[in-house]
Design a protein around this motif. Sequence first.
Motif, short mmCIF file in Angstrom:
data_model
loop_
_atom_site.label_atom_id
_atom_site.label_comp_id
_atom_site.label_asym_id
_atom_site.label_seq_id
_atom_site.Cartn_x
_atom_site.Cartn_y
_atom_site.Cartn_z
N SER A 71 0.79 -1.23 0.00
CA SER A 71 0.00 0.00 0.00
C SER A 71 0.82 1.28 0.00
O SER A 71 0.27 2.35 -0.32
N ILE A 72 2.11 1.25 0.34
CA ILE A 72 2.88 2.50 0.46
C ILE A 72 2.96 3.22 -0.88
O ILE A 72 2.59 4.40 -0.99
N VAL A 73 3.43 2.54 -1.91
CA VAL A 73 3.57 3.18 -3.21
C VAL A 73 2.21 3.50 -3.83
O VAL A 73 2.00 4.61 -4.33
N PRO A 74 1.23 2.56 -3.85
CA PRO A 74 -0.08 2.93 -4.40
C PRO A 74 -0.74 4.09 -3.65
O PRO A 74 -1.39 4.93 -4.28
N ALA A 75 -0.60 4.13 -2.33
CA ALA A 75 -1.20 5.23 -1.57
C ALA A 75 -0.54 6.55 -1.92
O ALA A 75 -1.21 7.59 -2.05
N THR A 76 0.79 6.55 -2.07
CA THR A 76 1.50 7.77 -2.45
C THR A 76 1.07 8.24 -3.84
O THR A 76 0.80 9.43 -4.05
N ALA A 77 1.01 7.30 -4.78
CA ALA A 77 0.60 7.65 -6.14
C ALA A 77 -0.84 8.15 -6.16
O ALA A 77 -1.17 9.12 -6.86
N ALA A 78 -1.71 7.50 -5.38
CA ALA A 78 -3.11 7.92 -5.35
C ALA A 78 -3.26 9.32 -4.78
O ALA A 78 -4.05 10.13 -5.27
N ALA A 79 -2.48 9.63 -3.73
CA ALA A 79 -2.56 10.96 -3.13
C ALA A 79 -2.14 12.04 -4.12
O ALA A 79 -2.79 13.09 -4.25
N VAL A 80 -1.04 11.78 -4.85
CA VAL A 80 -0.56 12.77 -5.82
C VAL A 80 -1.54 12.92 -6.97
O VAL A 80 -1.90 14.05 -7.37
N SER A 230 20.04 8.54 -3.48
CA SER A 230 20.23 9.98 -3.69
C SER A 230 20.33 10.36 -5.17
O SER A 230 20.24 11.54 -5.51
N THR A 231 20.49 9.38 -6.05
CA THR A 231 20.46 9.64 -7.48
C THR A 231 19.16 10.32 -7.88
O THR A 231 19.13 11.19 -8.76
N ALA A 232 18.06 9.93 -7.23
CA ALA A 232 16.76 10.52 -7.53
C ALA A 232 16.72 12.00 -7.18
O ALA A 232 16.01 12.77 -7.84
N CYS A 233 17.47 12.40 -6.15
CA CYS A 233 17.50 13.83 -5.79
C CYS A 233 18.15 14.65 -6.91
O CYS A 233 17.68 15.76 -7.21
N TYR A 234 19.18 14.10 -7.53
CA TYR A 234 19.82 14.81 -8.66
C TYR A 234 18.88 14.87 -9.86
O TYR A 234 18.86 15.87 -10.60
N ILE A 235 18.09 13.82 -10.06
CA ILE A 235 17.13 13.84 -11.16
C ILE A 235 16.07 14.91 -10.92
O ILE A 235 15.67 15.63 -11.85
N PHE A 236 15.63 15.05 -9.67
CA PHE A 236 14.63 16.09 -9.38
C PHE A 236 15.23 17.48 -9.58
O PHE A 236 14.56 18.38 -10.11
N LEU A 237 16.49 17.68 -9.17
CA LEU A 237 17.13 18.97 -9.40
C LEU A 237 17.26 19.24 -10.90
O LEU A 237 17.08 20.38 -11.36
N TYR A 238 17.56 18.19 -11.67
CA TYR A 238 17.63 18.36 -13.13
C TYR A 238 16.26 18.70 -13.70
O TYR A 238 16.16 19.48 -14.66
N SER A 239 15.20 18.13 -13.12
CA SER A 239 13.85 18.45 -13.60
C SER A 239 13.51 19.92 -13.34
O SER A 239 12.78 20.52 -14.13
N ALA A 263 7.84 14.50 -8.98
CA ALA A 263 8.07 14.02 -7.61
C ALA A 263 7.70 12.55 -7.48
O ALA A 263 8.43 11.77 -6.85
N LEU A 264 6.60 12.14 -8.12
CA LEU A 264 6.20 10.74 -8.10
C LEU A 264 7.23 9.86 -8.79
O LEU A 264 7.59 8.78 -8.30
N PHE A 265 7.74 10.32 -9.93
CA PHE A 265 8.77 9.57 -10.65
C PHE A 265 10.04 9.45 -9.81
O PHE A 265 10.66 8.38 -9.75
N CYS A 266 10.44 10.53 -9.15
CA CYS A 266 11.67 10.51 -8.36
C CYS A 266 11.53 9.64 -7.11
O CYS A 266 12.51 9.02 -6.67
N ILE A 267 10.34 9.58 -6.52
CA ILE A 267 10.12 8.69 -5.37
C ILE A 267 10.31 7.24 -5.80
O ILE A 267 10.98 6.45 -5.11
N ALA A 268 9.73 6.86 -6.94
CA ALA A 268 9.90 5.49 -7.44
C ALA A 268 11.37 5.22 -7.79
O ALA A 268 11.89 4.13 -7.51
N PHE A 269 12.03 6.21 -8.36
CA PHE A 269 13.44 6.05 -8.72
C PHE A 269 14.30 5.92 -7.47
O PHE A 269 15.26 5.15 -7.45
N PHE A 270 13.97 6.67 -6.42
CA PHE A 270 14.69 6.58 -5.15
C PHE A 270 14.58 5.17 -4.58
O PHE A 270 15.58 4.59 -4.13
#
Length: 292
Positions: A71-80, A230-239, A263-270
């Motif tokens: 439920s963690i990822v589906p709940a996060t995606a549903a909220a966004v 932390s690679t996902a943090c760099y991707i978000f900064l690039y976005s 943000a949803l993409f970067c959470i999954a990437f993280f």
Amino acid sequence: GYQIIFMFAVMIVLSIISELYSERGAVASTFIASWSLTSFMAGYYSGSFYKQHFYPNPAPGWIKVFILTGSIVPATAAAVILGLNSIGLAYGTHTLPSSAVVTMVLIWLFVSLPLNLGGTILGRQWAGKSDWPCRINAFPRPIPEGPWYTRRSFLIPITGLLPFGSIFIEMWFIFTSFWNYKFYYVYGFMMLVYLILVIVTVCTTIVAIYFLLNAENYQWQWISFTASGSTACYIFLYSVYYFFWKTKMNGFLQISFYFGYMALFCIAFFMMCGTLGHGGSAIFVKRIYQNI
């Protein structure tokens, strides 16, 4: 994390052998189907990890582990998505239809969760043995003050920099395809970049954990996860850079949709990169301590 790893691989392979990009809605439908069918992997690895590290010590029960995993990822995606849907309704623009929302909820309840439950049960039974390579002290030792390059404030951000550099060019093509409505069809090259990302992430995390263990710091588990993630943090900064310099979006509606989906993409990437780093580090730690 393991579910996302398998799901990305399945999506890329299906895109290579078919022409998903040429059919309207095919990518989204395939994404939902792949996520549901790979739920077994999430349950299997979470069940085995729980049995190895916590059972029979006091810890959340396996049912709680199963519920959180499913439920963690589906709940996060549903909220966004629901938040963005509400903003779209307020502006009177196109939103996700109610039938699509109900369909996704039913798929989650009757496909994803049962597969997750089955994977959790099998993971506890088949892969739940604790195979520690040496004896473990009953009392934790104090951790001495290490060199500056073994501190978390340095290891975590520096570890994710090299994996981001290996996918930097590919991110530009993906962003251009998603936000500038260009066709992306070089999925064979994407598979190669994906494999490079896996190898680079595992190797850089192992090097960071080796420095950490040399400094007599045995708390490597969460550091390996966050350092590779932390690679996902760099991707978000690039976005953020891509939004201001490569797009012509403006207004609250476009800003919210852009950064919400990024943000949803970067959470999954993280989660994906963090799982790769932790899994590779776990194999490395067990291997080197076999000689003790």
